[in-house]
Design an enzyme around this catalytic site. Structure first.
Site, PDB file in Angstrom:
ATOM      1  N   HIS A 200       6.139  -2.826   4.357  1.00 57.22           N
ATOM      2  CA  HIS A 200       5.603  -4.194   4.250  1.00 57.22           C
ATOM      3  C   HIS A 200       6.363  -5.097   3.283  1.00 57.22           C
ATOM      4  O   HIS A 200       6.028  -6.263   3.139  1.00 57.22           O
ATOM      5  CB  HIS A 200       4.137  -4.153   3.804  1.00 57.22           C
ATOM      6  CG  HIS A 200       3.965  -3.751   2.374  1.00 57.22           C
ATOM      7  ND1 HIS A 200       4.037  -2.443   1.963  1.00 57.22           N
ATOM      8  CD2 HIS A 200       3.754  -4.468   1.258  1.00 57.22           C
ATOM      9  CE1 HIS A 200       3.863  -2.375   0.668  1.00 57.22           C
ATOM     10  NE2 HIS A 200       3.702  -3.593   0.204  1.00 57.22           N
TER      11      HIS A 200
HETATM   12  N1  UDP Z   1      -2.709   2.415   1.500  1.00 58.95           N
HETATM   13  C1  UDP Z   1      -3.883   2.616   2.207  1.00 58.95           C
HETATM   14  N2  UDP Z   1      -3.869   2.432   3.561  1.00 58.95           N
HETATM   15  C2  UDP Z   1      -2.751   2.086   4.251  1.00 58.95           C
HETATM   16  C3  UDP Z   1      -1.549   1.918   3.517  1.00 58.95           C
HETATM   17  C4  UDP Z   1      -1.559   2.071   2.150  1.00 58.95           C
HETATM   18  O1  UDP Z   1      -4.906   2.942   1.634  1.00 58.95           O
HETATM   19  O2  UDP Z   1      -2.836   1.924   5.487  1.00 58.95           O
HETATM   20  C5  UDP Z   1      -2.758   2.569   0.051  1.00 58.95           C
HETATM   21  C6  UDP Z   1      -1.761   3.545  -0.498  1.00 58.95           C
HETATM   22  O3  UDP Z   1      -2.237   4.859  -0.391  1.00 58.95           O
HETATM   23  C7  UDP Z   1      -1.627   3.070  -1.936  1.00 58.95           C
HETATM   24  C8  UDP Z   1      -1.756   1.578  -1.799  1.00 58.95           C
HETATM   25  O4  UDP Z   1      -2.414   1.349  -0.566  1.00 58.95           O
HETATM   26  O5  UDP Z   1      -2.661   3.559  -2.740  1.00 58.95           O
HETATM   27  C9  UDP Z   1      -0.381   1.008  -1.814  1.00 58.95           C
HETATM   28  O6  UDP Z   1      -0.430  -0.263  -1.425  1.00 58.95           O
HETATM   29  P1  UDP Z   1       0.817  -1.040  -0.818  1.00 58.95           P
HETATM   30  O7  UDP Z   1       1.774  -0.109  -0.223  1.00 58.95           O
HETATM   31  O8  UDP Z   1       0.226  -2.096   0.015  1.00 58.95           O
HETATM   32  O9  UDP Z   1       1.416  -1.759  -2.113  1.00 58.95           O
HETATM   33  P2  UDP Z   1       2.520  -1.379  -3.182  1.00 58.95           P
HETATM   34  O10 UDP Z   1       2.153  -0.065  -3.796  1.00 58.95           O
HETATM   35  O11 UDP Z   1       3.831  -1.369  -2.485  1.00 58.95           O
HETATM   36  O12 UDP Z   1       2.450  -2.480  -4.172  1.00 58.95           O
END
Ligand code: UDP
Length: 352
Positions: A200
């Protein structure tokens, strides 16, 4: 003592689930929870509150779907109004989103002490919006809660005073350990052996050439192993914009899942491919190798140990590396990111 916590995006709900629970357990501390509204789809927001047993936010500011500067400005103005109403002792922000920056700037403007959970992380890619948000937030923070040794070094290199830096471990490890007992199978047909992918980051989705290259890599992966991809709304939108034929694709696209289902997928997959910050660590917590679809990461210690590989977006490189890593036995040591009690350290520090 009153803490005003600012959340707004999916990873922040996971982190706050642990810290808010710890605040609830502490005597003499009250939390006012503010949701900026940045993530608003039910499966990107409300589902997390329901699954992780979090109480509803005290305020939902309903600010979303705007260009960065406008988004931050509107959130900041509304957070300042909440601060004027509740007079907190601390503003607490998480991570690196626009909600984080808005909370930090609002605290600064109102003269309220600011603490930053997940401080000190750097990708050293100044094109990333997240990098800007982190650096600005760290500069404004009175207490910086850091998850790694490298984060301490980053802050020291930027001249942040040692007295403000508090090593805590990672609240995402707290969450991964605590909720592992409660993980549950998503309501979808899952192949027995599969690669779990999430994607994403703006750097990957907003450039059509890079997005096409990554999708090609995933399609080629499907020749040897199914790829399951819970689809972030931003990625869905960008795939529609380039006319990607989802129905004919060999990739198994599913709706974004809740945290408990995500834990199940992490624990049952053969390999993780992601551009997410949080998912790179969660792969490690679940003892799965991770291929990161970026050129750099904030979590270099995983790469140094061989748990994570930075692959960028070249499809040949991605597919050939994945095939090699799929053969490796899972050899993991659990010594990174603390002992699962980061949230407790954070709350105890604020109480002191
Ligand atoms: N996550 C979730 N469902 C999904 C995809 C990600 O619960 O379909 C969780 C993942 O396990 C983690 C968090 O969302 O705890 C990460 O979020 P994201 O990847 O959106 O953001 P980033 O960590 O890159 O800031």
């Amino acid at each position: 003592m009153k803490i005003l916590s600012i959340i707004g995006a999916r990873p922040q709900f996971v982190k706050a689930a642990m810290v808010s629970a710890e605040i609830d357990r502490a005597d003499g501390v009250e939390e006012v929870l503010v949701h900026t509204g940045q993530h608003f789809d039910a499966n990107m927001s409300q589902l997390f509150f329901d699954e992780m047993g979090m109480r509803e936010p005290d305020y939902n500011l309903g600010v979303h779907s705007l260009p960065h500067e406008e988004l931050v400005a509107q959130m900041q103005a509304k957070i300042e109004a909440v601060i004027a109403e509740v007079h907190p002792d601390w503003v607490l922000v998480y991570g690196d989103t626009d909600s984080t920056l808005a909370g930090a700037q609002a605290a600064h403007a109102c003269g309220i002490r600011l603490c930053h959970v997940e401080a000190g992380l750097r990708s050293f890619n100044n094109q990333m919006r997240e990098e800007y948000n982190r650096i600005q937030t760290d500069k404004l923070s009175d207490v910086l809660f850091v998850p790694t040794r490298r984060a301490i070094l980053n802050l020291q290199n930027e001249g942040i005073d040692d007295s403000k830096i508090v090593p805590t471990g990672d609240v995402m490890k707290d969450a991964a350990l605590y909720f592992a007992q409660k993980m549950r199978k998503p309501q979808v047909d899952l192949p027995e052996r599969f690669v779990l992918c999430t994607m994403h980051r703006a750097e990957n989705t907003d450039n059509p050439d890079i997005l096409k290259e990554l999708l090609l890599a995933l399609e080629m992966m499907c020749n040897s192993i199914p790829v399951v991809l819970p689809l972030h709304p931003r990625t869905r939108q960008k795939m529609q914009a380039i006319g990607y034929p989802m129905e004919q694709s060999p990739i198994t696209f599913i709706e974004p899942v809740g945290y408990l289902e995500m834990l199940y997928l992490l624990h049952h997959c053969a390999l993780v491919m992601t551009d997410s910050g949080g998912v790179q660590k969660e792969a490690y917590f679940a003892h799965k190798y991770c291929l990161t679809l970026r050129e750099e990461t904030e979590w270099m210690e995983l790469c140094a140990r061989g748990y994570n590989h930075l692959l960028g977006h070249n499809h040949v490189n991605i597919v050939s590396t994945a095939q090699m890593i799929l053969e490796l036995p899972p050899l993991f040591a659990d010594d990174l990111y603390g002992d699962g009690h980061a949230a407790r350290t954070i709350v105890e520090t604020l109480m002191k």
